[in-house]
Design a protein around this motif. Sequence first.
Motif, PDB file in Angstrom:
ATOM      1  N   THR A  50       5.420  13.706   1.104  1.00 12.60           N
ATOM      2  CA  THR A  50       5.437  13.742   2.564  1.00 12.60           C
ATOM      3  C   THR A  50       4.647  12.552   3.094  1.00 12.60           C
ATOM      4  OG1 THR A  50       5.502  16.157   2.511  1.00 12.60           O
ATOM      5  CG2 THR A  50       4.880  15.137   4.596  1.00 12.60           C
ATOM      6  N   ILE A  51       5.242  11.845   4.047  1.00  8.97           N
ATOM      7  CA  ILE A  51       4.589  10.706   4.698  1.00  8.97           C
ATOM      8  C   ILE A  51       4.506  11.029   6.186  1.00  8.97           C
ATOM      9  CG2 ILE A  51       4.704   8.241   5.204  1.00  8.97           C
ATOM     10  CD1 ILE A  51       6.507   8.024   2.662  1.00  8.97           C
ATOM     11  N   GLN A  52       3.304  10.942   6.736  1.00  9.30           N
ATOM     12  CA  GLN A  52       3.100  11.239   8.150  1.00  9.30           C
ATOM     13  C   GLN A  52       2.211  10.180   8.780  1.00  9.30           C
ATOM     14  OE1 GLN A  52       1.345  15.160   7.355  1.00  9.30           O
ATOM     15  NE2 GLN A  52       3.046  16.059   8.510  1.00  9.30           N
ATOM     16  N   THR A  53       2.392   9.973  10.074  1.00 10.57           N
ATOM     17  CA  THR A  53       1.505   9.105  10.845  1.00 10.57           C
ATOM     18  C   THR A  53       1.142   9.804  12.156  1.00 10.57           C
ATOM     19  OG1 THR A  53       3.332   7.955  11.949  1.00 10.57           O
ATOM     20  CG2 THR A  53       2.471   6.952   9.919  1.00 10.57           C
ATOM     21  N   ASN A 108      -5.385   9.989   2.858  1.00  7.51           N
ATOM     22  CA  ASN A 108      -5.428   9.728   4.293  1.00  7.51           C
ATOM     23  C   ASN A 108      -5.986   8.328   4.496  1.00  7.51           C
ATOM     24  OD1 ASN A 108      -4.600  12.302   5.483  1.00  7.51           O
ATOM     25  ND2 ASN A 108      -6.448  13.085   4.510  1.00  7.51           N
ATOM     26  N   ILE A 109      -5.197   7.475   5.123  1.00 10.34           N
ATOM     27  CA  ILE A 109      -5.632   6.103   5.390  1.00 10.34           C
ATOM     28  C   ILE A 109      -5.753   5.924   6.896  1.00 10.34           C
ATOM     29  CG2 ILE A 109      -5.019   3.668   5.214  1.00 10.34           C
ATOM     30  CD1 ILE A 109      -3.610   4.320   2.608  1.00 10.34           C
ATOM     31  N   TYR A 110      -6.957   5.590   7.326  1.00 11.85           N
ATOM     32  CA  TYR A 110      -7.228   5.350   8.743  1.00 11.85           C
ATOM     33  C   TYR A 110      -7.270   3.847   8.961  1.00 11.85           C
ATOM     34  CZ  TYR A 110      -8.814  10.212   8.607  1.00 11.85           C
ATOM     35  OH  TYR A 110      -8.887  11.568   8.426  1.00 11.85           O
ATOM     36  N   LEU A 111      -6.342   3.331   9.753  1.00 14.73           N
ATOM     37  CA  LEU A 111      -6.293   1.902  10.066  1.00 14.73           C
ATOM     38  C   LEU A 111      -6.623   1.715  11.537  1.00 14.73           C
ATOM     39  CD1 LEU A 111      -3.042   0.989   8.122  1.00 14.73           C
ATOM     40  CD2 LEU A 111      -5.408   0.532   7.431  1.00 14.73           C
ATOM     41  N   PRO A 112      -7.567   0.823  11.863  1.00 17.30           N
ATOM     42  CA  PRO A 112      -7.973   0.659  13.256  1.00 17.30           C
ATOM     43  C   PRO A 112      -6.795   0.273  14.143  1.00 17.30           C
ATOM     44  CG  PRO A 112      -9.328  -0.692  11.796  1.00 17.30           C
ATOM     45  CD  PRO A 112      -8.235  -0.108  10.972  1.00 17.30           C
ATOM     46  N   ILE A 113      -6.797   0.840  15.318  1.00 17.68           N
ATOM     47  CA  ILE A 113      -5.763   0.487  16.302  1.00 17.68           C
ATOM     48  C   ILE A 113      -6.057  -0.918  16.800  1.00 17.68           C
ATOM     49  CG2 ILE A 113      -4.841   0.984  18.597  1.00 17.68           C
ATOM     50  CD1 ILE A 113      -5.344   3.954  17.983  1.00 17.68           C
ATOM     51  N   THR A 137       0.832  -1.207   0.000  1.00 17.56           N
ATOM     52  CA  THR A 137       0.000   0.000   0.000  1.00 17.56           C
ATOM     53  C   THR A 137       0.861   1.249   0.000  1.00 17.56           C
ATOM     54  OG1 THR A 137      -1.897  -1.056   1.036  1.00 17.56           O
ATOM     55  CG2 THR A 137      -1.662   1.310   1.396  1.00 17.56           C
ATOM     56  N   LEU A 138       1.817   1.300   0.903  1.00 15.78           N
ATOM     57  CA  LEU A 138       2.702   2.458   0.985  1.00 15.78           C
ATOM     58  C   LEU A 138       3.507   2.618  -0.300  1.00 15.78           C
ATOM     59  CD1 LEU A 138       3.638   4.779   2.731  1.00 15.78           C
ATOM     60  CD2 LEU A 138       5.300   3.242   3.795  1.00 15.78           C
ATOM     61  N   ILE A 151      -4.893   4.631  13.525  1.00 12.45           N
ATOM     62  CA  ILE A 151      -3.611   5.179  13.119  1.00 12.45           C
ATOM     63  C   ILE A 151      -3.867   5.818  11.761  1.00 12.45           C
ATOM     64  CG2 ILE A 151      -1.230   4.672  12.439  1.00 12.45           C
ATOM     65  CD1 ILE A 151      -1.799   4.165  15.404  1.00 12.45           C
ATOM     66  N   LEU A 152      -3.498   7.076  11.624  1.00 16.04           N
ATOM     67  CA  LEU A 152      -3.684   7.786  10.358  1.00 16.04           C
ATOM     68  C   LEU A 152      -2.354   7.823   9.618  1.00 16.04           C
ATOM     69  CD1 LEU A 152      -5.117   9.613   8.305  1.00 16.04           C
ATOM     70  CD2 LEU A 152      -4.665  11.544   9.850  1.00 16.04           C
ATOM     71  N   LEU A 153      -2.347   7.270   8.420  1.00 16.08           N
ATOM     72  CA  LEU A 153      -1.210   7.344   7.510  1.00 16.08           C
ATOM     73  C   LEU A 153      -1.573   8.331   6.422  1.00 16.08           C
ATOM     74  CD1 LEU A 153       1.468   6.345   6.154  1.00 16.08           C
ATOM     75  CD2 LEU A 153       0.057   4.589   5.043  1.00 16.08           C
TER      76      LEU A 153
END
Length: 123
Positions: free
Chosen positions: A26-29, A113-118, A7-8, A51-53
């Motif tokens: 730019t890559i941020q989390t 913006n990718i939101y992955l459940p914690i 994915t990344l 977690i937001l990527l």
Amino acid sequence: ASDFESTLFNLIINANDAILDNGKITIQTCNRVLDDRFCLLNSGANAGGYILLTVSDNGEGMPEEVMQHVFAPFFTTKTSGTGLGLALVFGFVNRSSGYITLDSELGKGTTFNIYLPIAVKNK
């Protein structure tokens, strides 16, 4: 782990293709909590901790008609490639019970913006 890596990789490749000479990716989390209000405004999102990527570029951006199809399998605006990269990203996010948003403006760039459940690991 390999799906996340893919994915990344796909997001970075697409961003790289969109930027010109001195472009920037730019890559941020960070941690995010999606509340009920966010979910009401964003169909498909579920409340909870994520977690937001974020992967952004300052490339050429996308017109609205491209943004509407960007996650469709085999859709591409490139002269080469399969058109599967962003479809695979979308599939990974869905399999992970996550949520994805896309913001793009012509001449200014694109942000995914990718939101992955914690996940909480049991002891």
